[in-house]
Write an enzyme that holds these catalytic residues in place. Sequence first.
Site, PDB file in Angstrom:
ATOM      1  N   ASP A  53      64.203 -55.223  39.091  1.00 40.28           N
ATOM      2  CA  ASP A  53      64.439 -55.747  40.447  1.00 40.28           C
ATOM      3  C   ASP A  53      65.079 -57.135  40.376  1.00 40.28           C
ATOM      4  O   ASP A  53      66.012 -57.448  41.132  1.00 40.28           O
ATOM      5  CB  ASP A  53      63.158 -55.736  41.304  1.00 40.28           C
ATOM      6  CG  ASP A  53      61.896 -55.995  40.515  1.00 40.28           C
ATOM      7  OD1 ASP A  53      61.945 -55.961  39.275  1.00 40.28           O
ATOM      8  OD2 ASP A  53      60.842 -56.248  41.128  1.00 40.28           O
ATOM      9  N   ASP A  74      72.014 -46.121  36.297  1.00 36.76           N
ATOM     10  CA  ASP A  74      72.773 -45.411  37.332  1.00 36.76           C
ATOM     11  C   ASP A  74      72.871 -46.272  38.591  1.00 36.76           C
ATOM     12  O   ASP A  74      73.960 -46.509  39.132  1.00 36.76           O
ATOM     13  CB  ASP A  74      72.046 -44.082  37.627  1.00 36.76           C
ATOM     14  CG  ASP A  74      72.886 -43.134  38.471  1.00 36.76           C
ATOM     15  OD1 ASP A  74      74.067 -43.438  38.723  1.00 36.76           O
ATOM     16  OD2 ASP A  74      72.360 -42.087  38.881  1.00 36.76           O
ATOM     17  N   TYR A  83      65.866 -38.344  34.420  1.00 30.80           N
ATOM     18  CA  TYR A  83      66.933 -37.337  34.441  1.00 30.80           C
ATOM     19  C   TYR A  83      66.682 -36.244  33.403  1.00 30.80           C
ATOM     20  O   TYR A  83      67.524 -35.371  33.213  1.00 30.80           O
ATOM     21  CB  TYR A  83      68.291 -37.996  34.172  1.00 30.80           C
ATOM     22  CG  TYR A  83      68.747 -38.905  35.278  1.00 30.80           C
ATOM     23  CD1 TYR A  83      68.013 -40.033  35.614  1.00 30.80           C
ATOM     24  CD2 TYR A  83      69.905 -38.647  35.997  1.00 30.80           C
ATOM     25  CE1 TYR A  83      68.413 -40.872  36.630  1.00 30.80           C
ATOM     26  CE2 TYR A  83      70.317 -39.492  37.013  1.00 30.80           C
ATOM     27  CZ  TYR A  83      69.569 -40.606  37.328  1.00 30.80           C
ATOM     28  OH  TYR A  83      69.978 -41.444  38.331  1.00 30.80           O
ATOM     29  N   LYS A  98      61.073 -52.105  33.480  1.00 30.24           N
ATOM     30  CA  LYS A  98      59.994 -52.360  34.440  1.00 30.24           C
ATOM     31  C   LYS A  98      58.676 -52.170  33.676  1.00 30.24           C
ATOM     32  O   LYS A  98      57.779 -51.410  34.085  1.00 30.24           O
ATOM     33  CB  LYS A  98      60.129 -51.392  35.628  1.00 30.24           C
ATOM     34  CG  LYS A  98      59.225 -51.699  36.811  1.00 30.24           C
ATOM     35  CD  LYS A  98      59.770 -52.779  37.736  1.00 30.24           C
ATOM     36  CE  LYS A  98      58.753 -53.085  38.833  1.00 30.24           C
ATOM     37  NZ  LYS A  98      59.153 -54.207  39.698  1.00 30.24           N
TER      38      LYS A  98
END
Length: 339
Positions: free
Chosen positions: A203, A227, A123, A170
């Site tokens: 995940d 988000d 972002y 991640k």
Amino acid sequence: MAHSITLIPGDGIGPEVSAAARSVIEAAGVAVDWDVQTAGLEVARAGGNPLPDRVIDSIRANRFGLKGPCGTPIGGGFRSVNVTLRQTLDLYANVRPIKSLPRVEERFDVDMVIVRENTEGLYAGLELMIMPGVAQSIKLTTERSSRRIAEFAFRYAERHGRPWVTMVHKANIMKISDGLALETTRKVAPLHPTIELREMIVDAAAMVMVRNPNSLGVLVAENLYGDILSDLGAGLVGGLGFVPGANIGDDAAVFEAVHGTAPDLAGKGIANPTAMIQSAVMMLHHLGEKTAADAIQKAILRQYDERKVITGDIGGNAGTTAFTAELCRLVREIRETSG
Ligand code: NAI
């Protein structure tokens, strides 16, 4: 003395749900001087900048803002109003409590908190077209922001009696960027010895959020993961009409629901104002208005427990105004019986 607060009604359902929040704050007996500032799509359509300087100046002066959702014109060179507001005021921590209300979504009983890094990641707005047909988005991760969001999450856990923080990342794939965030969080953890640090790949965290959300405690994540997982969290507690949020910086704080402008509901008077009202409750806590905040929260619990006046998103037939009127009545009743 009245609190001075900037109110950004926003677009779509924003004006409806922010009017509801104002009424409930008034019913709770908190005096506010609202500095109403328009921003978003409507301002852009009238030919202006969707986030004029006057809005930023007002929040800087008041230090507190209550904000409805804002749309951003697609194309035209405008950056997202929301992202720009958060970056300009350096509102680096986005706190989103995901908590079930009685008789809303009975498949789950959720009580967890998402702390989302609010200024960096994908972002940051660093996008470019390298050559025709090849676009690039840069995921910005700095040690400074990783440290302060981790610090914030641990301090939040300490203050709210939550024994662990789950860092979601991640780093197995994005070894450098997410790796930096993870390493930095690991350095912050020992400074908060009463709070356990847990780590989870994003995940897997999505799966755990559905199967055992409370095991995540305070979930801290970079911007995009936070988000997406926030909307997943909303799904667990009845939908986007329920999850509040606070954008917090060192010098200012802006409170807003997780949901957007809901163009499908706008102008129909049927939006659920609970998320916006619960954002106002978070704001009242920050303003030191604990009695009023508790009265509103108690009234919300009672209204959902009774399930007589509820909105269409969870199977009721009340509109925004009727829902709000009933909540204001309950707030007044609670104040009278406790006062
Ligand atoms: P959205 O959150 O506006 O709507 C998604 C779904 O949730 C829709 O079906 C909507 O009807 C429902 N919903 C949302 N709020 C609700 C409420 N209070 N009561 C009952 N149902 C509700 O997300 P969408 O459609 O992706 O975005 C619409 C616009 O909002 C976009 O322009 C987006 O940029 C903007 N947006 C603004 C945000 C902000 O200002 N913080 C946050 C998210 C989106």
